[in-house]
Design a protein around this motif. Structure first.
Motif, PDB file in Angstrom:
ATOM      1  N   PRO A 237     -24.371 -24.397 -20.824  1.00  0.00           N
ATOM      2  CA  PRO A 237     -23.099 -24.264 -21.559  1.00  0.00           C
ATOM      3  C   PRO A 237     -22.998 -22.969 -22.350  1.00  0.00           C
ATOM      4  O   PRO A 237     -21.905 -22.426 -22.515  1.00  0.00           O
ATOM      5  CB  PRO A 237     -23.099 -25.487 -22.483  1.00  0.00           C
ATOM      6  N   GLN A 238     -24.112 -22.459 -22.844  1.00  0.00           N
ATOM      7  CA  GLN A 238     -24.055 -21.246 -23.645  1.00  0.00           C
ATOM      8  C   GLN A 238     -23.677 -20.029 -22.801  1.00  0.00           C
ATOM      9  O   GLN A 238     -23.062 -19.088 -23.300  1.00  0.00           O
ATOM     10  CB  GLN A 238     -25.398 -21.011 -24.325  1.00  0.00           C
ATOM     11  N   LYS A 239     -24.040 -20.030 -21.519  1.00  0.00           N
ATOM     12  CA  LYS A 239     -23.729 -18.899 -20.656  1.00  0.00           C
ATOM     13  C   LYS A 239     -22.402 -19.077 -19.925  1.00  0.00           C
ATOM     14  O   LYS A 239     -21.764 -18.097 -19.562  1.00  0.00           O
ATOM     15  CB  LYS A 239     -24.855 -18.693 -19.639  1.00  0.00           C
ATOM     16  N   LEU A 240     -22.007 -20.312 -19.690  1.00  0.00           N
ATOM     17  CA  LEU A 240     -20.762 -20.549 -18.952  1.00  0.00           C
ATOM     18  C   LEU A 240     -19.543 -20.512 -19.848  1.00  0.00           C
ATOM     19  O   LEU A 240     -18.423 -20.343 -19.360  1.00  0.00           O
ATOM     20  CB  LEU A 240     -20.833 -21.895 -18.230  1.00  0.00           C
ATOM     21  N   ALA A 241     -19.710 -20.695 -21.152  1.00  0.00           N
ATOM     22  CA  ALA A 241     -18.572 -20.743 -22.066  1.00  0.00           C
ATOM     23  C   ALA A 241     -18.244 -19.345 -22.566  1.00  0.00           C
ATOM     24  O   ALA A 241     -19.139 -18.513 -22.793  1.00  0.00           O
ATOM     25  CB  ALA A 241     -18.874 -21.662 -23.246  1.00  0.00           C
ATOM     26  N   GLY A 242     -16.956 -19.095 -22.729  1.00  0.00           N
ATOM     27  CA  GLY A 242     -16.502 -17.813 -23.256  1.00  0.00           C
ATOM     28  C   GLY A 242     -16.306 -17.876 -24.755  1.00  0.00           C
ATOM     29  O   GLY A 242     -16.768 -18.798 -25.444  1.00  0.00           O
ATOM     30  N   GLN A 243     -15.604 -16.894 -25.302  1.00  0.00           N
ATOM     31  CA  GLN A 243     -15.376 -16.844 -26.738  1.00  0.00           C
ATOM     32  C   GLN A 243     -14.409 -17.919 -27.205  1.00  0.00           C
ATOM     33  O   GLN A 243     -14.339 -18.203 -28.398  1.00  0.00           O
ATOM     34  CB  GLN A 243     -14.863 -15.460 -27.126  1.00  0.00           C
ATOM     35  N   CYS A 244     -13.674 -18.507 -26.284  1.00  0.00           N
ATOM     36  CA  CYS A 244     -12.760 -19.598 -26.639  1.00  0.00           C
ATOM     37  C   CYS A 244     -13.444 -20.951 -26.583  1.00  0.00           C
ATOM     38  O   CYS A 244     -12.777 -21.983 -26.741  1.00  0.00           O
ATOM     39  CB  CYS A 244     -11.558 -19.582 -25.701  1.00  0.00           C
ATOM     40  N   ALA A 245     -14.770 -20.982 -26.318  1.00  0.00           N
ATOM     41  CA  ALA A 245     -15.552 -22.218 -26.205  1.00  0.00           C
ATOM     42  C   ALA A 245     -15.155 -23.030 -24.980  1.00  0.00           C
ATOM     43  O   ALA A 245     -15.533 -24.198 -24.873  1.00  0.00           O
ATOM     44  CB  ALA A 245     -15.428 -23.076 -27.458  1.00  0.00           C
ATOM     45  N   LYS A 246     -14.435 -22.432 -24.050  1.00  0.00           N
ATOM     46  CA  LYS A 246     -14.093 -23.056 -22.776  1.00  0.00           C
ATOM     47  C   LYS A 246     -14.844 -22.342 -21.658  1.00  0.00           C
ATOM     48  O   LYS A 246     -15.428 -21.283 -21.861  1.00  0.00           O
ATOM     49  CB  LYS A 246     -12.578 -22.974 -22.522  1.00  0.00           C
ATOM     50  N   LEU A 247     -14.838 -22.950 -20.468  1.00  0.00           N
ATOM     51  CA  LEU A 247     -15.473 -22.305 -19.324  1.00  0.00           C
ATOM     52  C   LEU A 247     -14.784 -20.988 -19.010  1.00  0.00           C
ATOM     53  O   LEU A 247     -13.558 -20.869 -19.103  1.00  0.00           O
ATOM     54  CB  LEU A 247     -15.433 -23.226 -18.108  1.00  0.00           C
ATOM     55  N   LYS A 248     -15.562 -19.997 -18.647  1.00  0.00           N
ATOM     56  CA  LYS A 248     -15.033 -18.655 -18.411  1.00  0.00           C
ATOM     57  C   LYS A 248     -14.051 -18.655 -17.250  1.00  0.00           C
ATOM     58  O   LYS A 248     -14.299 -19.252 -16.195  1.00  0.00           O
ATOM     59  CB  LYS A 248     -16.174 -17.688 -18.105  1.00  0.00           C
ATOM     60  N   CYS A 249     -12.945 -17.961 -17.442  1.00  0.00           N
ATOM     61  CA  CYS A 249     -11.931 -17.862 -16.393  1.00  0.00           C
ATOM     62  C   CYS A 249     -12.440 -17.082 -15.188  1.00  0.00           C
ATOM     63  O   CYS A 249     -11.988 -17.302 -14.062  1.00  0.00           O
ATOM     64  CB  CYS A 249     -10.670 -17.203 -16.948  1.00  0.00           C
ATOM     65  N   CYS A 250     -13.393 -16.166 -15.388  1.00  0.00           N
ATOM     66  CA  CYS A 250     -13.880 -15.338 -14.283  1.00  0.00           C
ATOM     67  C   CYS A 250     -14.692 -16.146 -13.276  1.00  0.00           C
ATOM     68  O   CYS A 250     -15.007 -15.627 -12.196  1.00  0.00           O
ATOM     69  CB  CYS A 250     -14.712 -14.180 -14.824  1.00  0.00           C
ATOM     70  N   MET A 251     -15.039 -17.384 -13.578  1.00  0.00           N
ATOM     71  CA  MET A 251     -15.760 -18.210 -12.616  1.00  0.00           C
ATOM     72  C   MET A 251     -14.880 -18.566 -11.420  1.00  0.00           C
ATOM     73  O   MET A 251     -15.389 -18.907 -10.348  1.00  0.00           O
ATOM     74  CB  MET A 251     -16.277 -19.480 -13.294  1.00  0.00           C
ATOM     75  N   ASN A 252     -13.575 -18.495 -11.591  1.00  0.00           N
ATOM     76  CA  ASN A 252     -12.658 -18.813 -10.498  1.00  0.00           C
ATOM     77  C   ASN A 252     -12.384 -17.622  -9.581  1.00  0.00           C
ATOM     78  O   ASN A 252     -11.746 -17.788  -8.546  1.00  0.00           O
ATOM     79  CB  ASN A 252     -11.318 -19.312 -11.057  1.00  0.00           C
ATOM     80  N   TYR A 253     -12.854 -16.433  -9.952  1.00  0.00           N
ATOM     81  CA  TYR A 253     -12.493 -15.246  -9.193  1.00  0.00           C
ATOM     82  C   TYR A 253     -13.111 -15.249  -7.803  1.00  0.00           C
ATOM     83  O   TYR A 253     -12.460 -14.884  -6.818  1.00  0.00           O
ATOM     84  CB  TYR A 253     -12.929 -13.982  -9.941  1.00  0.00           C
ATOM     85  N   GLU A 254     -14.389 -15.647  -7.693  1.00  0.00           N
ATOM     86  CA  GLU A 254     -15.107 -15.541  -6.426  1.00  0.00           C
ATOM     87  C   GLU A 254     -15.451 -16.890  -5.820  1.00  0.00           C
ATOM     88  O   GLU A 254     -16.202 -16.941  -4.840  1.00  0.00           O
ATOM     89  CB  GLU A 254     -16.403 -14.736  -6.635  1.00  0.00           C
ATOM     90  N   VAL A 255     -14.952 -17.961  -6.394  1.00  0.00           N
ATOM     91  CA  VAL A 255     -15.348 -19.281  -5.902  1.00  0.00           C
ATOM     92  C   VAL A 255     -14.871 -19.503  -4.467  1.00  0.00           C
ATOM     93  O   VAL A 255     -15.574 -20.135  -3.655  1.00  0.00           O
ATOM     94  CB  VAL A 255     -14.831 -20.382  -6.856  1.00  0.00           C
ATOM     95  N   ASP A 256     -13.715 -18.986  -4.091  1.00  0.00           N
ATOM     96  CA  ASP A 256     -13.214 -19.157  -2.716  1.00  0.00           C
ATOM     97  C   ASP A 256     -14.119 -18.458  -1.709  1.00  0.00           C
ATOM     98  O   ASP A 256     -14.375 -18.976  -0.612  1.00  0.00           O
ATOM     99  CB  ASP A 256     -11.784 -18.618  -2.604  1.00  0.00           C
ATOM    100  N   THR A 257     -14.614 -17.280  -2.082  1.00  0.00           N
ATOM    101  CA  THR A 257     -15.523 -16.559  -1.188  1.00  0.00           C
ATOM    102  C   THR A 257     -16.824 -17.323  -1.005  1.00  0.00           C
ATOM    103  O   THR A 257     -17.364 -17.410   0.106  1.00  0.00           O
ATOM    104  CB  THR A 257     -15.807 -15.155  -1.748  1.00  0.00           C
ATOM    105  N   TYR A 258     -17.338 -17.905  -2.078  1.00  0.00           N
ATOM    106  CA  TYR A 258     -18.581 -18.670  -1.986  1.00  0.00           C
ATOM    107  C   TYR A 258     -18.392 -19.945  -1.174  1.00  0.00           C
ATOM    108  O   TYR A 258     -19.287 -20.356  -0.427  1.00  0.00           O
ATOM    109  CB  TYR A 258     -19.090 -19.007  -3.378  1.00  0.00           C
TER     110      TYR A 258
END
Length: 442
Positions: A237-258
């Motif tokens: 959770p400490q690495k996946l959460a952003g400054q808003c205490a939510k999951l980082k939005c950038c995790m959705n950028y490459e998920v389709d490719t993976y």
């Protein structure tokens, strides 16, 4: 006509006009700004207010507006002051992106801001921080479970927008009455999420860049932990959460490719059988198409990295009842590492040169002629050897004369020699000559 629209100057081919004068968030580069007739294509303009709040207005008065102009626009009630951030053909595309379907929502531009408008605007903006602090105290006194994150005054000072964050529904009817009596303005409450608050405040992310929500993101999509699983990211959770205490939005950028690349990998439940042992799935490099197998289910033992083609080949052999002698086919598959510009040069290469500066290198390529340096070095070594010999002889004589430091004076090795020298000198001084009268008397 060709001469009329000819572009001259040092910035030919670069739309410098589209950059504009603005330090606002959510900046949009207008790459069509230098196209002839771009401003006359539509009367719509994009106006930005405090932080990330934007609005779209009709330039019904046909004012010559450019990016960076401060204008007074229609508001309810009164007028508001904002900065023009986009004009021309890109504005309808931005409206479509913002999902504004009704033409009635689009108001109009009154005029360019006058000095009187700017004075009222600066006066209203100077009260925002004090208003936010006082409104938080009032909400706490009323016992409301909410956080007032920001306050924005309208350009004419007649209305104030209170942005708040709350986990659930909040009955703030009493709060609006108290705020209106305290600040004597029209109150508008607007609930925002944690991501919107981070975008309004801004900041620097762990990647070293400014937050996406504060620079270009307007529409927020929900992020789930499934995106981390598809990309084989540790669920920390400490690495996946952003400054808003939510999951980082950038995790959705490459998920389709993976997800697409993961369909070409074998199942994790399939084991590979050879004549010697069984190999179990250990890890996989999804984008490179490499799979690592281990002889133990839970530990890294006898790891072997294979390509997906070789893995499917072995699976088909096992289904036919055949077992290969080993997993590798000739040569073991080595993972290809991408070229890293930082790894190409050592970060301490300048320190090493400075440390070795002035020292002769035997195996390297020193500057200048090698033969001349060898000759100079030989002469210098001969001179130093002669100096060392003279110094050693001088030191030996001094040591014999003075004795060792800290030793007994009676036991010094040079004492007897000095005593014999004194006795010989005294005997020579006292002994008479052989032809003296005294010798004749004897």
């Amino acid at each position: 006509m060709e001469e009329k629209f000819k572009l001259n100057g040092p910035c030919r081919g670069l739309c410098a006009k589209g950059c504009g004068r603005q330090n606002k968030q959510l900046n949009t580069y207008d790459y069509l700004a230098d196209i002839p007739g771009n401003a006359e294509a539509t009367d719509l303009v994009e106006v930005q207010f405090k932080n990330t709040r934007k609005g779209y207005y009709h330039n019904s008065n046909r004012l010559p507006l450019e990016k960076g102009d401060i204008v007074a626009v229609e508001a309810t009630p009164g007028h508001d002051i904002g900065v023009v951030t986009l004009t021309g053909r890109l504005v309808p595309l931005q409206i479509k992106k913002a999902n504004l379907k009704s033409e009635q929502e689009i108001k109009r531009v009154y005029r360019k801001a006058k000095p009187v408008d700017m004075e009222k605007y600066e006066e209203a903006k100077s009260r925002e921080h004090d208003t936010m602090i006082r409104s938080r105290q009032i909400a706490k006194e009323l016992g409301l479970q909410m956080k007032i994150g920001d306050v924005e005054y309208q350009g004419d000072g007649n209305k104030a927008i209170f942005y708040y964050i709350a986990d659930g529904r909040v009955d703030f009817r009493q709060l609006i009455k108290v705020l209106a009596e305290t600040f004597h303005v029209r109150i508008e409450m607007k609930q925002i999420g944690a991501r919107q608050e981070a975008g309004r405040i801004g900041g620097i992310g762990p990647c070293g860049r400014e937050l996406c929500c504060a620079t270009w993101m307007k529409n927020f999509v929900s992020v789930s932990t499934g995106a981390a699983r598809y990309q084989d990211i540790s669920l920390n959770p400490q690495k996946l959460a952003g400054q808003c205490a939510k999951l980082k939005c950038c995790m959705n950028y490459e998920v389709d490719t993976y997800v697409e690349a993961g369909k070409r990998l074998p199942s994790k439940e399939i084991t590979l059988q050879t004549q010697d042992a069984e190999y179990y799935f250990f890890k996989a490099d999804i984008l490179a198409g490499l799979v690592t197998y281990s002889t133990d289910k839970h530990l890294a033992a006898n790891l072997v990295t294979l390509t997906t083609a070789r893995v499917f080949e072995i699976i088909n052999m096992n289904r036919r009842g055949e077992k290969p002698q080993r997993l590798e086919s000739g040569e073991a598959a080595e993972p290809t590492k991408p070229a890293d510009l930082v790894e190409q040069e050592s970060l301490t290469r300048f320190d090493k040169r400075r440390k070795n500066k002035g020292k002769r290198k035997d195996n390297g390529n020193p500057r200048g002629s090698q033969s001349s340096k060898e000759t100079q070095g030989a002469e210098r070594r001969e001179e130093n050897a002669g100096k060392d010999r003279r110094n050693r002889n001088r030191g030996r004589d001094n040591k014999e004369y003075k004795g060792e430091q800290g030793g007994n004076r009676e036991n010094r090795p040079g004492k007897d020699k000095r005593k014999r020298d004194r006795d010989n000198r005294s005997e020579k001084a006292v002994k008479p000559a052989p032809n003296t009268p005294a010798e004749k008397t004897e």
